[in-house]
Scaffold this active site. Structure first.
Site, PDB file in Angstrom:
ATOM      1  N   ASN A  10       0.660  -1.152  -0.004  1.00 15.09           N
ATOM      2  CA  ASN A  10      -0.041   0.041  -0.013  1.00 15.09           C
ATOM      3  C   ASN A  10       0.750   1.391  -0.097  1.00 15.09           C
ATOM      4  OD1 ASN A  10      -1.663   1.977   0.631  1.00 15.09           O
ATOM      5  ND2 ASN A  10      -2.115   1.348   2.758  1.00 15.09           N
ATOM      6  N   TRP A  11       0.907   1.835  -1.187  1.00 17.04           N
ATOM      7  CA  TRP A  11       1.952   3.246  -1.091  1.00 17.04           C
ATOM      8  C   TRP A  11       1.252   4.296  -0.532  1.00 17.04           C
ATOM      9  CZ3 TRP A  11       4.711   3.089  -6.762  1.00 17.04           C
ATOM     10  CH2 TRP A  11       5.326   1.758  -6.749  1.00 17.04           C
ATOM     11  N   LYS A  12       0.060   4.250  -0.334  1.00 20.59           N
ATOM     12  CA  LYS A  12      -0.408   5.565   0.333  1.00 20.59           C
ATOM     13  C   LYS A  12      -0.406   6.632  -0.622  1.00 20.59           C
ATOM     14  CE  LYS A  12       0.406   3.369   4.805  1.00 20.59           C
ATOM     15  NZ  LYS A  12       0.318   3.440   6.187  1.00 20.59           N
ATOM     16  N   HIS A  97      -9.461   1.301   5.096  1.00 22.05           N
ATOM     17  CA  HIS A  97      -8.112   1.395   5.750  1.00 22.05           C
ATOM     18  C   HIS A  97      -8.063   2.108   6.895  1.00 22.05           C
ATOM     19  CE1 HIS A  97      -3.882   2.424   6.546  1.00 22.05           C
ATOM     20  NE2 HIS A  97      -3.426   1.470   5.843  1.00 22.05           N
ATOM     21  N   GLU A  99      -6.388   4.575   7.833  1.00 21.71           N
ATOM     22  CA  GLU A  99      -6.373   5.956   7.735  1.00 21.71           C
ATOM     23  C   GLU A  99      -7.592   6.665   7.197  1.00 21.71           C
ATOM     24  OE1 GLU A  99      -2.626   5.557   5.566  1.00 21.71           O
ATOM     25  OE2 GLU A  99      -1.318   4.937   7.601  1.00 21.71           O
ATOM     26  N   GLU A 169      -4.970  -5.044  10.583  1.00 17.71           N
ATOM     27  CA  GLU A 169      -4.027  -4.004  11.057  1.00 17.71           C
ATOM     28  C   GLU A 169      -4.380  -3.298  12.354  1.00 17.71           C
ATOM     29  OE1 GLU A 169      -2.314  -2.923   7.048  1.00 17.71           O
ATOM     30  OE2 GLU A 169      -3.970  -1.515   7.398  1.00 17.71           O
ATOM     31  N   GLY A 175       2.374   2.175  10.780  1.00 17.38           N
ATOM     32  CA  GLY A 175       3.465   3.262  10.510  1.00 17.38           C
ATOM     33  C   GLY A 175       4.062   3.843  11.660  1.00 17.38           C
ATOM     34  N   SER A 215       3.582  -2.159  10.281  1.00 17.44           N
ATOM     35  CA  SER A 215       5.170  -1.793  10.268  1.00 17.44           C
ATOM     36  C   SER A 215       5.839  -3.497  10.162  1.00 17.44           C
ATOM     37  CB  SER A 215       5.447  -1.601  12.038  1.00 17.44           C
ATOM     38  OG  SER A 215       5.259  -0.163  12.015  1.00 17.44           O
ATOM     39  N   GLY A 236       2.643  -1.301   4.230  1.00 12.67           N
ATOM     40  CA  GLY A 236       2.952   0.235   3.844  1.00 12.67           C
ATOM     41  C   GLY A 236       4.179   0.741   3.634  1.00 12.67           C
ATOM     42  N   GLY A 237       5.013   1.329   4.806  1.00 17.73           N
ATOM     43  CA  GLY A 237       6.276   2.029   4.387  1.00 17.73           C
ATOM     44  C   GLY A 237       7.342   0.913   3.760  1.00 17.73           C
TER      45      GLY A 237
HETATM   46  C1  PEP Z   1      -0.632  -0.015   5.972  1.00 12.31           C
HETATM   47  O1  PEP Z   1      -0.596   1.022   5.476  1.00 12.31           O
HETATM   48  O2  PEP Z   1      -1.560  -0.884   5.622  1.00 12.31           O
HETATM   49  C2  PEP Z   1       0.616  -0.365   6.689  1.00 12.31           C
HETATM   50  C3  PEP Z   1       0.431  -1.651   7.234  1.00 12.31           C
HETATM   51  O3  PEP Z   1       1.435   0.548   6.925  1.00 12.31           O
HETATM   52  P1  PEP Z   1       3.088   0.330   7.617  1.00 12.31           P
HETATM   53  O4  PEP Z   1       3.449  -1.120   6.729  1.00 12.31           O
HETATM   54  O5  PEP Z   1       3.872   1.409   7.087  1.00 12.31           O
HETATM   55  O6  PEP Z   1       2.676   0.025   9.142  1.00 12.31           O
END
Ligand code: PEP
Length: 253
Positions: A10-12, A97, A99, A169, A175, A215, A236-237
């Site tokens: 997930n590049w956000k 999600h 966010e 999640e 994040g 994470s 994500g990251g």
């Molecule tokens: C996400 O955005 O779904 C996520 C899990 O982010 P991160 O891996 O950065 O915690």
């Protein structure tokens, strides 16, 4: 349960189109060198989808979207519909999600509309659930996740279920660099599967992919992916760094 795992990036709201194409090319190159059974999906910003479709043409990497409107078309300024995504070759879309829940007021109810709209276009939803830190501290995490599952999944007919992926999640792990321990994640995945089984039976519950997100990185992926109830990761990251993302895919098997 020997189904292939799924790792979705997930590049956000990261990368311009040119940056995104460069990153995608590095990822495709890395994936080609891997011998993996793991399925891979990438959810870039909407602006990248058309070009990414071309770049992914001769690969097994699946194109995904980060969101979708719950409406199909009409006067809804700024929205993107499942019909539009389908024409661009999008096969999966992230729904609710944390966010989106936190900053854009999305709820279990809006998630259900989005999931139904996607399924009508045969786009497979990745439905995100997970508790806040305060829920876990008050030991309400099972209750919160159960509600997120039942209010949405229990409204679907059973033939739709295998098309659905759940991403667990925990919000406190997204994040933040804090990861749920493999045992905490596995425990919640087992619980989610039991909640699904209560309504749809063990067989169907076993077919639903349940990803862990929060994470995930190259250092913790192997331990998480080794858990029996974890079918993959939503990343994500670490999906914004080709080497990290490839290492996670490798860890998934
Ligand atoms: C996400 O955005 O779904 C996520 C899990 O982010 P991160 O891996 O950065 O915690």
């Amino acid at each position: 349960m020997n189904k292939p795992k799924l790792v979705a990036g997930n590049w956000k709201m990261n990368t311009t189109l040119s940056e995104g194409i460069a990153l995608l090319e590095s990822i495709i190159k890395g994936v080609k060198l891997l011998k993996t059974n793991t399925k891979i999906a990438i959810a870039p910003p909407f602006t990248h989808l058309s070009e990414f479709r071309k770049a992914l043409k001769n690969t097994d990497v699946c194109l995904a979207a980060q969101n979708v409107s719950d409406k199909l078309q009409g006067a809804f300024t700024g929205e993107i519909s499942a019909l539009m995504l389908k024409e661009l070759g999008v096969k999966k879309a992230i729904v609710a999600h944390s966010e989106r829940r936190q900053y854009f007021g999305e709820t279990n109810e809006s998630a259900l509309f989005k999931i139904k709209t996607l399924l009508k276009q045969d786009i497979h939803p990745i439905y995100c659930v997970g508790e806040l830190l305060e829920d876990r501290e008050r030991e309400r995490h099972f209750e919160v996740v159960e509600e997120q599952i039942t209010t949405v999944l229990y409204q679907l007919t059973e033939e739709k279920l295998p098309k659905l992926t759940i991403a667990y999640e925990p919000v406190w792990a997204i994040g933040t660099g804090k990861t749920a321990t493999p045992e905490q994640a596995n425990e919640m995945h087992e619980f989610i599967r039991a909640v699904i089984a209560k309504r749809f039976g063990e067989d169907l519950a076993g077919q639903v992919m349940i990803l862990y997100g929060g994470s995930v990185n190259s250092g913790n992926a192997s331990a998480l992916m080794a858990q029996p109830q974890i079918d993959g990761a939503l990343v994500g990251g670490a999906s914004l760094k080709a080497e990290e993302f490839i290492a996670i895919i490798k860890a998934a098997g």
